[in-house]
Structure formats: C-alpha cells, structure tokens
Design a protein around this motif. Sequence first.
Motif, PDB file in Angstrom:
ATOM      1  N   ILE A 105     -48.113  55.972 -30.328  1.00 22.22           N
ATOM      2  CA  ILE A 105     -47.138  55.732 -31.394  1.00 22.22           C
ATOM      3  C   ILE A 105     -46.085  54.725 -30.948  1.00 22.22           C
ATOM      4  N   VAL A 106     -45.592  54.910 -29.733  1.00 21.19           N
ATOM      5  CA  VAL A 106     -44.594  53.967 -29.207  1.00 21.19           C
ATOM      6  C   VAL A 106     -45.213  52.580 -29.043  1.00 21.19           C
ATOM      7  N   GLN A 107     -46.440  52.557 -28.545  1.00 12.94           N
ATOM      8  CA  GLN A 107     -47.113  51.276 -28.310  1.00 12.94           C
ATOM      9  C   GLN A 107     -47.362  50.520 -29.613  1.00 12.94           C
ATOM     10  N   VAL A 120     -52.194  59.178 -38.822  1.00 12.36           N
ATOM     11  CA  VAL A 120     -51.456  60.438 -38.969  1.00 12.36           C
ATOM     12  C   VAL A 120     -49.962  60.163 -39.075  1.00 12.36           C
ATOM     13  N   THR A 121     -49.452  59.287 -38.253  1.00 13.47           N
ATOM     14  CA  THR A 121     -48.022  58.954 -38.291  1.00 13.47           C
ATOM     15  C   THR A 121     -47.644  58.285 -39.606  1.00 13.47           C
ATOM     16  N   VAL A 122     -48.491  57.371 -40.082  1.00 16.77           N
ATOM     17  CA  VAL A 122     -48.242  56.722 -41.383  1.00 16.77           C
ATOM     18  C   VAL A 122     -48.222  57.762 -42.500  1.00 16.77           C
ATOM     19  N   SER A 123     -49.124  58.736 -42.427  1.00 13.14           N
ATOM     20  CA  SER A 123     -49.164  59.796 -43.438  1.00 13.14           C
ATOM     21  C   SER A 123     -47.873  60.610 -43.426  1.00 13.14           C
ATOM     22  N   VAL A 124     -47.397  60.953 -42.226  1.00 16.79           N
ATOM     23  CA  VAL A 124     -46.155  61.723 -42.115  1.00 16.79           C
ATOM     24  C   VAL A 124     -44.985  60.947 -42.714  1.00 16.79           C
ATOM     25  N   ILE A 125     -44.893  59.661 -42.384  1.00 15.97           N
ATOM     26  CA  ILE A 125     -43.792  58.828 -42.894  1.00 15.97           C
ATOM     27  C   ILE A 125     -43.845  58.736 -44.415  1.00 15.97           C
TER      28      ILE A 125
END
Length: 748
Positions: free
Chosen positions: A294-296, A366-371
């Motif tokens: 995610i950071v990368q 997954v991160t895009v979905s959470v956002i």
Amino acid sequence: MEELQINSLITDLALILTLGAAATIIFKLLKQPVVLGYIVAGFIASPHFAYSPSVGNEANIEFWAQLGIVVLLFSLGLEFSFKKLINAGASAIVTALIIVCGMLATGFFIGKCMGLTSVNSIFLGAMLSMSSTTIILKALTDLNLRHRKFVPGIFAVLIVEDLFAVVMMVILSSIAINKTVEGGEMVMSILKLSFFLIIWFVVGVFVIPSIFRKFRRVLSDEMMLIIAMGLCFAMAIFSVASGFSLALGAFVMGSILAGTSEAERIERIINPVKDLFGAVFFISVGMMVDPQVIVQYAGIIVLLSVVVIVGMIIFGTTGMLATGQSLKISMESGFSLTQIGEFSFIIATLGTTLGVLDESIYPIIVTVSVITTFTTPFFIKLATPSYNFVEKHLPKKWSALLEGYSKTVNNDVKQKSRNVWASIIKRNLLRLVLYSVVIIALIFVLRTYLIPIVKNLFCGFMSEEWALMLSVASALFLLSPFFYAIVTPRLSRKEKMTLSSSNTPVLVGLPRFVMLIAGGLLSMTFVASLLYGFYSSTVSAIVAIVYLLALLLVFAPFMHKHLELIEKHFMSNVNERENRRTGKENNLVSDMHLAYMTVGYNCPFVGERLKNADLRRKHGVNVVAIIRNSVRYPIPTGNMRIFPGDQIGVIGTDDQIQNLLPLLEPKVQNADVESSTDVEFTHFELTDKSPLLGKKLAEARLRDDYKSLLVAVERGEDNFLSATPDLEFAKGDILWIVGDKELMEKLK
C-alpha cells in the motif's frame, strides 16, 4: 499451495471469527459497513500484522473462502432472478453496458500505463467496473433516500451488472487459461455460456418449482436448507464439468430458485450460512492486504480511487442520459455508483487462483474498495448540488437538446410498444432461440444415449436397419413438440384481431410467412443433424421434409395441444411468485383464488381492525390469514388490526383481487410470502351428525370455535350460496371452507 491441515482448521477458524466478531461490533458502532470490519479483521489475522496471533495455515482459510464464494454467489443469485432481468428492461441493460465497457477500457488503459500485461490489465478493468449492491443499498438506506425517483433505475442497473460480472468471470477464466486475448475464443466462450445458461434456466424452471409445489407440505426448514444447498453445490459441480467455474453454477442455481414461491423462505434459511461463509471470504480478502504494498503503490491507489469515482459518475450519467432519463436522475444515478465491492474481490480471487494476477493488484484493489466505500455517502449527497451547478451553467441550447432527446426516446419507446408486429417478431425470435437451444441439447443426448440404447434393445427382435429406424423415430417423436414450436409462429387473440382489421393484408401475412419459412429451414437443419451418420444426405432431406409436413398437416392439433401444456407449465413456473401474490392460477371455487399480498405504508386500512376495514362487504374478499414478523395468524378475528408489512392471505375472484391490490400495496411490488401450512382450503359434505345442522352462519361460531372461515356453500349441482349471516346449514350441503384441518373434522 500448502496442504490443507485438518488439525489447525478449527484453530484458524476460531481466530478469524473471533477477530471478525470484534471488528464488526466496532464498525457497527461507527456506523460503517460490516464488510469493512471483516477486511480489517482479516488484516489483523494475517502475517502482515505482527501485534496479534496469525493464522497457522493459509490453505485452510483459502478452503473456507472458496466455499464462501460459492455460498455468496448463490445468495446473490437468489436476489437476482431472470424475471428481474427481464423487468429491468433495455434501459438498464444499455446503461450497465456503457458503464462496464467504459470502466473496462479505462482500467485496461491504466493497467498498460502501469506496465501490467494485457491479461492483468483486463482483470484490473473488470475489477474497476463493478459497483457494490451491498454498499449502495446501505448508503441509500442510511441517508433515507430509497424512496427517491432515481433509485429503481439504480437497482435495475445493478441487477444487469451482476449478470455482466458472471459473464465476465467466464471470459476472464478463458483468457487466463489461454494466456491470450483472442476475439474468436471470447466469442466462443460467450456463445457456450449463453447455451448453458439457457439450458440450465429452462430445465431448472421446468422441474424445480414443480417439485417444490408437489412436496411443499412436507418440506420443513431443515429439509429446505439441505435441498437448497444440495442444489447449489450440485450445479456448481456440473458447472465445473461443463468448463465453467464453481461460482457460476452457484449463481445460476440461485437465480433459478429466485423464481419459485419458496425463494424468500430459502433466503431466510440460508442467511446464517451466507453470513458465516461470506464473513470468512471477506476476512480472507483482508488477509491479502500488505501495508508495504500500500505504501509502495500509494500514488496508484489514489489514482485508481479517483478513476473509479470520476469514471462511474461520467459513464453512469452518460448511460442514463443515453436511455432517455432526465439530467437530474442521470446525475443522481451516476453519483450513487462511485465504489467497487464484492464482485471486484471475487474477480481478484479468480485471477489469484488461476495464477495470472500480479500479487500487488489484490491489496491495491482492496484498498481502493475501502476508500470508495467511505466516500460513497458523501458523493450521493453531492449529486443534487452538482446538478444545480450544472443546470445553472449549462447552455440553454444543451438543456433544450437533452430535454428534447429524453422526450423523443420515451415517445419512441411508447410508439414501439404499439407496433403489433414488432411485439410478435420479438416474442417469436425469443421462442426460436429458446427452443433451438433445447433441441440442440436434446439432439446431443438422443444421439449419445437414447438412439444407441433403443437400437440395441430392438436388435434382438428385428434387423439392425429396422432397429435403427425405430430408434430414430422415437427420437423424432420426443422432439416433435419443439419442432412444431419453431415452425408455427404464435399470435395472441388480441394480435390476430388487430391484424385482421388492417388495411394491408399482404403486409400483414408477409412477416408470419417469413417466420414460418425460417423456422422450417432451421427445423430441417436440426433433423438432418439428428440423422447425420445414420442415413445419406438425400434420405435425411426427404425424411425432414416428410416429417415436418406431417407435423403441420396431420398431427398439428395434437402437437398444438401438447405444446400449449408445456408452455403453460413453464410460464406458470416462471411467474410462480407473481401468481402467488395475485392468486392467478390458484383457483379454488369457480373464479375464486387464494392470493397473498403485503400491506403498504400508504394503505388506507393501516391501523384499523379487520371488522372496521370490512373487506368482505366493500371488496368481496375473505381474509384467511395474516403473517406478521414470521408469525402466522390463521383465520384472524375481526379485532385484529392491520399493520404495514403484514402479509395477508385473501380469497376472492380475479377482479376483486386485482382491485384490492392497489389499495393494499400502493408502494409494494413483487411481494411474496412463504407457504403457510396452518391454513388449508378444503370442502366436505355435512352429515346428519354435524353440529352445524339447523344453525345459521351467525350462530355457528366458526371463527371462534373452529378457527375456520366459510367461503361458499354448494347446495345442489353447481349451485353456490354466498356465506351470509342468515344462511342456514342443511344435510347434504357441501362446505367450501378455510381453516385448521383437525378442527374442521369436527364440523363433518
């Protein structure tokens, strides 16, 4: 992949469910979607989070997650149904197509810019094109916007998107296996999928509702759960054997069961199973989240989040405008679709399982979905201010153009609905496709199994030539109703009357003649394919011509009657839920039906007692049951009040029920209830030992003492007496009555 460790299975399951329970409670208090809680719990249980125990064997979790996908797709299918897809209409299909194609192309372009392979770029585009039904539903409910005018259109688009997602999974599987993107392979995959979908749908609808109706009285919740899950896994296995995925088979079986009268009962029964395995699946999704990735890829995550939000707004609004919706409704719809959800995870899992998806894509998605899940409510609220801004600054010529286009499209749709031949051709083309698929499947089965079996059976009694002839004749006999269907276009009585009054008889008969010739040529092709390898081309052509002429000229009355029975049975099963609501095809006495309907919030009888509503006197119907919060009240007394959400069983004529429906259900559509075994409609003859003899209906205390309701009294042949208070019972009267079976035995 690590070997599945049975000893650690319970330990890992206990860990993730405990964490899942804690996370969901916290997210519930924060008024956030439970799905996000599962993802957070999965991250905590993963090796990427060092401050808590981790699962011992990820293969165990993957096993449960695969089961979760099957059950999740099965439950989505139960909410889908092909009937809903048909009702969604062309507008929803066009809008969903614009959204999916637009986002797919955008995602593919971004993937290529990221340096991904073509296969990975297609998977990325597919994941970005699927809005989340669960998240949208929750957001609209929390914001109290489900009554708004644009909401039905949104739900229709989401229904179509679900089907597109299933089709996309099949295509993506083909692409992943072949490692290439070929147009021919893709077309073949779609054709193969369409063929199997039609076969599964036709066979499933023809068989399963009939079985449920026959054994409804003996199907307990336990038996129904076992049957439903058995059908789900059986179709999933058959889907894999046919070259498709487990998830596709589960979805198809769910959509077939969605058309039965037991659909809501099945939904209620499998909800705990769905919640359990669905939780495990979403927790497994959270386990794929890697903070280092995610950071990368923080910049890419932000970019994809913006692409999802902006892309969905643009393509969603454009799709709605293209189908004739107003600018306001179009923008409200577009702003509501600004997220990705469960199907994106399923597609990502598919790519990972097939070994073609880059490892970094999963945590990014997954991160895009959470956002986008967090931002969805804010963009739904922004829809109206954004529309006001656009309307204020949009040139008047453009506003007039959009308004004129909307009216033109809607007028064109209305005008098209008045074109009789357009309706006839559309319906008969659909029949042609359905029956052609059925015939192709039957020809395969007959050539592979029936003809060889029958031939071998008769070879012991006659020559091989005669045995072959009898086996082929048996096959043609079984196919006869379906061949007759595609060579005889169907017209309703109203359509015939409309066409007969036309001033252009030549033009009226021409389309029917063309359809007849097309159906005849297609039938000859099918007959020739059945006979291929058994007889020469010349003999096959002669047999096909003679056979079809015999069908049309000699056996037409028999085939017409037989085909009507098949189609009536099929359509009755397709419309089973609606028929149960309206009472259609549920005849009791003469023109009387038993129908179930749900009380709406705007019903004029809400809050009143049954005796004050006086439905029998005002509307001619009898109330035989009320179902409230899953509790059944058979033969309710007049003091029982009517509340919103009550499911009321009434008996009346078709006209009486149709007149009552708009009053009871002013805002409710597709209301269904599960079958009630507490109320039985039956009839019996009064003997000289009956306690009712000599009594009037007002004195009989049928409601209080016998929990029964008298519908009619048959006195003499076909002489039905109304159930008036002064009706006096006599020996030999046949009572048509609703009530408890055991208590009614005393009345005889």
